[in-house]
Design a protein around this motif. Structure first.
Motif: not given
Ligand code: PNW
Length: 532
Positions: A264-273, A354-358, A368-378
């Motif tokens: 299967i082919t899966l996609s994700t951004d890299f999650g950078q803390p 994508t930059v991830c913050k708890h 998305e709310g289920d993840q408890d992650v705030e994401r952004n790209q500088p």
């Protein structure tokens, strides 16, 4: 003794240039300001490395109602005016008629593989075997596959790249309905029966995360369902079962004869803390990747079940929301055993980081709310023509390492990677050259230095095409396509020519580093100016 700052700078620059020239390495224009991390290396990929480019049926074929093809949910979605400028894939790149030309484009780059997808409604217009098989549709893919093989190019087939027969949406509600797993298996079996003697690499689904979240969560992709807290989980549940069924069908009925690979082919951004020292942010980054790629990879490649962190998060949120049970469905023990281990490699699509913050989130049920992650790209990261896609080469290396560690050194094909440029006629696509150079070099580092089992790389895309809701406004191609021209003329871009050299050498020779010449010239000019 007072040393002038300018002099120190100059000495540093000379030293840098000297080191780069003597070591055969150089830094590409560095927006991230970490020369050590962002330095290009030379070296080759392993023998037998698969070099390919990728497309998908709806994005390139056109011929939307020709020769008995049924309608897909993307035909409907585009005809309803849900696409930029009311555009559609009715003609797209017209690959339904021009596939022999496409094969020559692949060949000219020296690629060993071509990844394309089969349109389900083209071969089963009613979605089901009972609804009849469209022979003209089967023939189209036979012709394409034969043409590839005649040109020494190995076909890589994706069975589902988002174009579900509309009738299955109407009659069953699409992937939210369990029955789709059986119907997909019938369709997959038909494709195996027709093509397994010629196709050795099969991908069941492309990016189920995008299907489920964009298609069933926020509704910006077909079928346009808005149900952010429930439908994505239900649709994913069916897709995982459908994948496992098709995998087992291949293993039980075709593998002994043909020995091919299915995954299967899966996609994700890299999650950078956000703060790499902060345990909570590290947890957030991992949760993000588990919710996107792990959602499917954990059951399929690990233990038949969702990642613990997903079960925990969705379960807790559901309880807080006063629901009687988790919104994340459960697999039975029997299903877990059946799903576990149904992938022969990791197909990875990745474009960005994508930059991830708890961040603890409350509110209505929401994936998305289920993840408890705030994401952004500088804001200071480089941009592309796609708002979500900021080039971050080092993120690919991070992601490849995450996949390696998480999935036990599994073989990885990068089944898609690429960048968009604006809708303008420009064959000098230096931005794309820089992108591929930097990303491929990070892939090489992952392979050479980190021991990642990277076995292939597919550039997205062979040519400019229908970029989903963005229509033709974003160009991802190694070839320019003139969408005003009834003949949809294709022209090679600089990036295709550049890739030809990389493929021929199977990696980066020091000579290919001459791409850096402008940089070296700039620096030399600077030194000259400072000193003389
Ligand atoms: C992938 N996003 O899709 C698909 O597999 C391709 O069909 C597509 O053309 C390519 O990437 C470029 O977009 C994505 O909004 C579509 O984050 C949208 C997103 C990501 C991937």
């Amino acid at each position: 003794m007072a040393v002038h700052k300018k002099e120190i700078n100059s000495v540093f620059i000379i030293l840098t240039v000297y080191l780069h020239l003597t070591s055969g390495e150089f830094s590409y224009p560095d927006v991230f300001d970490d020369p050590e991390r962002d330095t290009l290396i030379s070296g080759q990929f392993p023998d037998g490395f698969a070099w390919g480019s990728a497309t998908s049926a709806y994005q390139v074929e056109g011929g939307w109602n020709e020769d008995g093809k049924g309608e897909s949910i993307w035909d409907t979605f585009s005809h309803e005016g849900r696409i930029y400028n009311n555009q559609t894939g009715d003609v797209a790149c017209d690959s339904y008629h021009k596939y022999t030309e496409d094969v020559q484009l692949v060949k000219a780059i020296g690629l060993t593989h071509y990844r394309f997808s089969i349109s389900w409604p083209r071969i089963l217009p009613q979605g089901t075997l009972a609804g009849g098989i469209n022979q003209a549709g089967l023939d189209y893919y036979t012709d394409l596959i034969d043409e590839l093989i005649a040109n020494d190019i190995e076909p890589v087939v994706t069975l589902y790249h988002w174009d579900l027969p509309q009738v299955l949406q109407d009659d069953y509600g699409g992937w939210e309905n369990d029955t789709l797993a059986d119907l997909f298996n019938d369709y997959a079996n038909l494709c195996f029966a027709e093509y397994a003697s010629k196709v050795n690499i099969w991908i069941t689904f492309n990016e189920p995360y995008v299907v489920t979240w964009l298609g069933y969560g926020i509704g910006v992709f077909a079928p346009g369902i808005v149900s952010p807290g429930y439908a994505p989980y239900r649709a994913a549940h069916t897709i995982i079962k459908a994948h496992a069924k098709a995998y087992n069908t291949y293993k039980n009925n075709y593998f002994s004869q043909y020995g091919g690979k299915v995954s299967i082919t899966l996609s994700t951004d890299f999650g950078q803390p956000k703060d790499p020292e902060n345990e909570e942010d590290i947890g957030a980054a991992v949760r993000y990747m588990q919710f996107t790629a792990g959602w499917f990879a954990h059951p399929i490649l690990k233990n038949g079940d969702y990642p613990d962190v997903m079960k925990w998060q969705v379960g807790n949120k559901s309880q807080e929301q006063g629901l009687p049970e988790s919104r994340l469905p459960e697999f039975t023990e029997e299903e877990k055993q059946y799903i576990k281990g149904t992938g022969d490699f990791f197909g990875l699509n990745s474009y960005t980081t994508t930059v991830c913050k708890h961040k603890v989130t409350s509110g209505d049920p929401n994936y998305e709310g289920d993840q408890d992650v705030e994401r952004n790209q500088p804001e200071n990261w480089p941009t592309s023509a796609s708002e979500w896609l900021r080039p971050v080469p080092w993120g690919l290396r991070g992601l490849l390492n995450w996949v390696k560690n998480e999935y036990d050194d599994i073989d990885i094909y990068i089944t898609e990677n690429g960048v968009s440029t604006p809708d303008e006629f420009n064959l000098e696509d230096d931005a794309r050259v820089t992108f591929y150079q930097a990303y491929l070099n990070e892939a090489l580092k992952a392979q050479m230095y980190d021991g990642v089992n990277l076995v292939g790389y597919f550039a997205w895309s062979l040519m400019d095409n229908f970029e989903w809701t963005s229509g033709y406004s974003q160009r991802f191609g190694l070839h320019y396509v003139d969408f005003e021209d009834p003949d949809r003329r294709r022209t090679q871009k600089k990036s295709a020519e550049w890739l030809t050299g990389i493929v021929a050498y199977n990696g980066f020779s020091s000579a290919q580093h001459l791409q850096a010449t402008p940089l070296v010239i700039c620096l030399s000019a600077l030194i000259y100016k400072l000193f003389l």
